[in-house]
Motif scaffolding. Structure first.
Motif, PDB file in Angstrom:
ATOM      1  N   HIS A   1       0.837  -1.207   0.000  1.00  0.00           N
ATOM      2  CA  HIS A   1       0.000   0.000   0.000  1.00  0.00           C
ATOM      3  C   HIS A   1       0.872   1.258   0.000  1.00  0.00           C
ATOM      4  N   VAL A   2       1.903   1.271   0.817  1.00  0.00           N
ATOM      5  CA  VAL A   2       2.779   2.438   0.892  1.00  0.00           C
ATOM      6  C   VAL A   2       3.477   2.673  -0.441  1.00  0.00           C
ATOM      7  N   LEU A   3       3.977   1.601  -1.058  1.00  0.00           N
ATOM      8  CA  LEU A   3       4.672   1.748  -2.336  1.00  0.00           C
ATOM      9  C   LEU A   3       3.746   2.307  -3.417  1.00  0.00           C
ATOM     10  N   ALA A   4       2.466   1.988  -3.332  1.00  0.00           N
ATOM     11  CA  ALA A   4       1.507   2.494  -4.313  1.00  0.00           C
ATOM     12  C   ALA A   4       1.024   3.906  -3.982  1.00  0.00           C
ATOM     13  N   HIS A   5       1.312   4.377  -2.769  1.00  0.00           N
ATOM     14  CA  HIS A   5       0.838   5.701  -2.347  1.00  0.00           C
ATOM     15  C   HIS A   5       1.939   6.426  -1.576  1.00  0.00           C
ATOM     16  N   LEU A   6       3.122   6.511  -2.165  1.00  0.00           N
ATOM     17  CA  LEU A   6       4.235   7.170  -1.492  1.00  0.00           C
ATOM     18  C   LEU A   6       3.981   8.642  -1.247  1.00  0.00           C
ATOM     19  N   ASP A   7       3.144   9.262  -2.093  1.00  0.00           N
ATOM     20  CA  ASP A   7       2.895  10.692  -1.948  1.00  0.00           C
ATOM     21  C   ASP A   7       1.906  11.004  -0.836  1.00  0.00           C
ATOM     22  N   ALA A   8       1.318   9.982  -0.216  1.00  0.00           N
ATOM     23  CA  ALA A   8       0.385  10.196   0.883  1.00  0.00           C
ATOM     24  C   ALA A   8       1.147  10.270   2.201  1.00  0.00           C
ATOM     25  N   PRO A   9       0.580  10.955   3.190  1.00  0.00           N
ATOM     26  CA  PRO A   9       1.241  10.983   4.507  1.00  0.00           C
ATOM     27  C   PRO A   9       1.099   9.638   5.204  1.00  0.00           C
ATOM     28  N   HIS A  10       2.187   9.164   5.789  1.00  0.00           N
ATOM     29  CA  HIS A  10       2.167   7.894   6.502  1.00  0.00           C
ATOM     30  C   HIS A  10       2.845   8.068   7.852  1.00  0.00           C
ATOM     31  N   THR A  11       2.265   7.486   8.863  1.00  0.00           N
ATOM     32  CA  THR A  11       2.857   7.464  10.196  1.00  0.00           C
ATOM     33  C   THR A  11       2.833   6.027  10.703  1.00  0.00           C
ATOM     34  N   VAL A  12       3.608   5.764  11.733  1.00  0.00           N
ATOM     35  CA  VAL A  12       3.584   4.428  12.317  1.00  0.00           C
ATOM     36  C   VAL A  12       2.178   4.103  12.795  1.00  0.00           C
ATOM     37  N   ALA A  13       1.514   5.096  13.346  1.00  0.00           N
ATOM     38  CA  ALA A  13       0.157   4.857  13.841  1.00  0.00           C
ATOM     39  C   ALA A  13      -0.804   4.502  12.716  1.00  0.00           C
ATOM     40  N   SER A  14      -0.711   5.237  11.591  1.00  0.00           N
ATOM     41  CA  SER A  14      -1.632   4.958  10.485  1.00  0.00           C
ATOM     42  C   SER A  14      -1.330   3.613   9.838  1.00  0.00           C
ATOM     43  N   LEU A  15      -0.044   3.266   9.725  1.00  0.00           N
ATOM     44  CA  LEU A  15       0.316   1.973   9.144  1.00  0.00           C
ATOM     45  C   LEU A  15      -0.060   0.827  10.081  1.00  0.00           C
ATOM     46  N   ALA A  16       0.102   1.054  11.374  1.00  0.00           N
ATOM     47  CA  ALA A  16      -0.284   0.026  12.336  1.00  0.00           C
ATOM     48  C   ALA A  16      -1.781  -0.219  12.286  1.00  0.00           C
ATOM     49  N   ALA A  17      -2.547   0.859  12.154  1.00  0.00           N
ATOM     50  CA  ALA A  17      -3.996   0.710  12.062  1.00  0.00           C
ATOM     51  C   ALA A  17      -4.377  -0.092  10.828  1.00  0.00           C
ATOM     52  N   ARG A  18      -3.676   0.147   9.722  1.00  0.00           N
ATOM     53  CA  ARG A  18      -3.966  -0.593   8.505  1.00  0.00           C
ATOM     54  C   ARG A  18      -3.651  -2.081   8.682  1.00  0.00           C
ATOM     55  N   ALA A  19      -2.622  -2.378   9.472  1.00  0.00           N
ATOM     56  CA  ALA A  19      -2.245  -3.773   9.717  1.00  0.00           C
ATOM     57  C   ALA A  19      -3.076  -4.412  10.817  1.00  0.00           C
ATOM     58  N   GLY A  20      -3.884  -3.608  11.493  1.00  0.00           N
ATOM     59  CA  GLY A  20      -4.681  -4.145  12.584  1.00  0.00           C
ATOM     60  C   GLY A  20      -3.869  -4.451  13.815  1.00  0.00           C
ATOM     61  N   MET A  21      -2.815  -3.648  14.066  1.00  0.00           N
ATOM     62  CA  MET A  21      -1.946  -3.858  15.214  1.00  0.00           C
ATOM     63  C   MET A  21      -1.825  -2.567  16.007  1.00  0.00           C
ATOM     64  N   SER A  22      -1.328  -2.678  17.214  1.00  0.00           N
ATOM     65  CA  SER A  22      -0.964  -1.486  17.967  1.00  0.00           C
ATOM     66  C   SER A  22       0.333  -0.930  17.381  1.00  0.00           C
ATOM     67  N   PRO A  23       0.593   0.372  17.507  1.00  0.00           N
ATOM     68  CA  PRO A  23       1.848   0.938  16.963  1.00  0.00           C
ATOM     69  C   PRO A  23       3.092   0.229  17.482  1.00  0.00           C
ATOM     70  N   ARG A  24       3.108  -0.114  18.767  1.00  0.00           N
ATOM     71  CA  ARG A  24       4.295  -0.773  19.325  1.00  0.00           C
ATOM     72  C   ARG A  24       4.487  -2.162  18.735  1.00  0.00           C
ATOM     73  N   SER A  25       3.397  -2.930  18.636  1.00  0.00           N
ATOM     74  CA  SER A  25       3.492  -4.269  18.060  1.00  0.00           C
ATOM     75  C   SER A  25       3.861  -4.199  16.586  1.00  0.00           C
ATOM     76  N   PHE A  26       3.283  -3.249  15.865  1.00  0.00           N
ATOM     77  CA  PHE A  26       3.586  -3.091  14.445  1.00  0.00           C
ATOM     78  C   PHE A  26       5.070  -2.789  14.240  1.00  0.00           C
ATOM     79  N   ALA A  27       5.593  -1.829  14.995  1.00  0.00           N
ATOM     80  CA  ALA A  27       7.005  -1.462  14.845  1.00  0.00           C
ATOM     81  C   ALA A  27       7.916  -2.643  15.134  1.00  0.00           C
ATOM     82  N   ARG A  28       7.551  -3.435  16.157  1.00  0.00           N
ATOM     83  CA  ARG A  28       8.382  -4.595  16.518  1.00  0.00           C
ATOM     84  C   ARG A  28       8.358  -5.647  15.418  1.00  0.00           C
TER      85      ARG A  28
END
Length: 348
Positions: free
Chosen positions: A228-255
């Motif tokens: 998703h990120v590679l297809a939308h590099l021009d969009a704003p992305h944060t660890v929180a937004s990516l974690a939400a997309r993965a269905g994880m908490s930010p800490r679990s996603f980062a790990r």
């Protein structure tokens, strides 16, 4: 000037008994193969030895035939030292002397894997940062205490001397050297022909550590997020937004992300945006602010800062150096923000 009119880049592969056949093959595949691509400049790869008339035995029953003597090195634009089978084995004194002279003359010198031990014996790593295979890092540091050994990098440059980690990291370094000299398009063309990723992010830590296996659904979720990120590099992305997309908490996603890729979500994202900006600068005439926007940097200032950190150059200088003379923007002047499909984070 057309690609055909360019002077070939001269590459010297240092050869002597005890070098690794795999590394010789990597160098030959990157710089010695014939490829029909307008993105590629010409290369002249020479196998250089103390005595070019003496074949060099390699492990596995192979034999390498040198084609130039060490006195050819002053003509080289780049000198490469393959890994060696035994870090304790002797290295011919003429080879060490030739490497010293090449570096003193300002020629970039690079080693693959345990080839760092050769550069260390030549004194080229004294007081410099270097890397080798993670299983040999402690040995290199113990035997050459003046070398600042970094155990987890894939490759390192310090004052014109390059070193790389083991095996597949040699491919990473070779492609990076092509990218540095000739641009991302040339490196990508070679990577495609080798069926490998044009670059990897992360460190050797992803191979040294053995994290607890994840459920398949977590791995799939992370792959979906990266796609998703590679297809939308021009969009704003944060660890929180990516974690939400993965269905994880930010800490679990980062790990999980770092365990999977060997790098943090932020570092991975910046690397992909730099690569996207490189392609835009090479392939289009978009103004720098537009390149920054499409690559997801938000501003030209931010893009310039990351180019300085990752490529040691500015976007403007990069475009001047690597803009394809016959390049044309795709379609109606648009180059997709996404970089080529993400390659594997590990190789066998």
């Amino acid at each position: 000037m057309s690609m055909a009119a360019r002077e070939p880049q001269r590459i010297a592969l240092i050869t002597f008994p005890g070098i690794r056949a795999f590394d010789v093959s990597v160098v030959t595949e990157v710089w010695g193969s014939e490829r029909d691509s307008p993105a590629l400049p010409p290369f002249e790869l020479r196998r250089v030895a103390s005595d070019p008339d003496v074949p060099i035995p390699l492990r596995g029953g192979l034999t390498l035939t040198p084609d130039r003597a060490l006195d050819w090195l002053p003509r080289a634009d780049l000198v490469l030292v393959p890994g060696i089978e035994d870090p304790d084995a002797d290295v011919p004194a003429p080879v060490l002397d030739a490497l010293r002279r090449a570096h003193t003359a300002g020629t970039p010198v690079a080693s693959l894997c345990a080839g760092a031990f050769v550069l260390a014996r030549a004194g080229l790593l004294d007081g410099r940062r270097a890397v080798t295979h993670w299983n040999l890092a402690a040995t290199l540091a113990a035997r050459h205490p003046t070398v600042a050994v970094e155990a987890d990098a894939l490759f390192i440059e310090d004052s014109g001397v390059w070193t790389s980690a083991g095996t597949a990291a040699g491919i990473d370094l070779c492609l990076h050297l092509v990218r540095t000299a000739h641009g991302a398009e040339a490196a990508a063309a070679i990577a495609r022909s080798m069926v490998t990723a044009p670059f990897r992010t992360g460190t050797q830590a992803q191979f040294i550590e053995h994290p607890t296996p994840r459920a398949d659904r977590d791995a799939d979720a992370l792959a979906d997020v990266r796609a998703h990120v590679l297809a939308h590099l021009d969009a704003p992305h944060t660890v929180a937004s990516l974690a939400a997309r993965a269905g994880m908490s930010p800490r679990s996603f980062a790990r999980h992300f770092q365990a999977t890729t060997g790098t943090t979500p932020l570092h991975w994202l910046i690397g992909r945006r730099v690569a996207a900006a490189q392609k835009l600068l090479e392939r289009t005439d978009h103004p720098l602010p537009e390149v920054a926007r499409r690559a997801g940097f938000g501003s030209e200032v931010t893009m310039r800062q990351h180019f300085a950190t990752h490529l040691a150059t500015s976007p403007r200088d990069y475009r001047n150096a690597f803009r394809r003379p016959s390049g044309r923007p795709d379609g109606e002047g648009h180059v997709p923000a996404a970089v080529p499909r993400e390659g594997p984070t590990e190789r066998g």
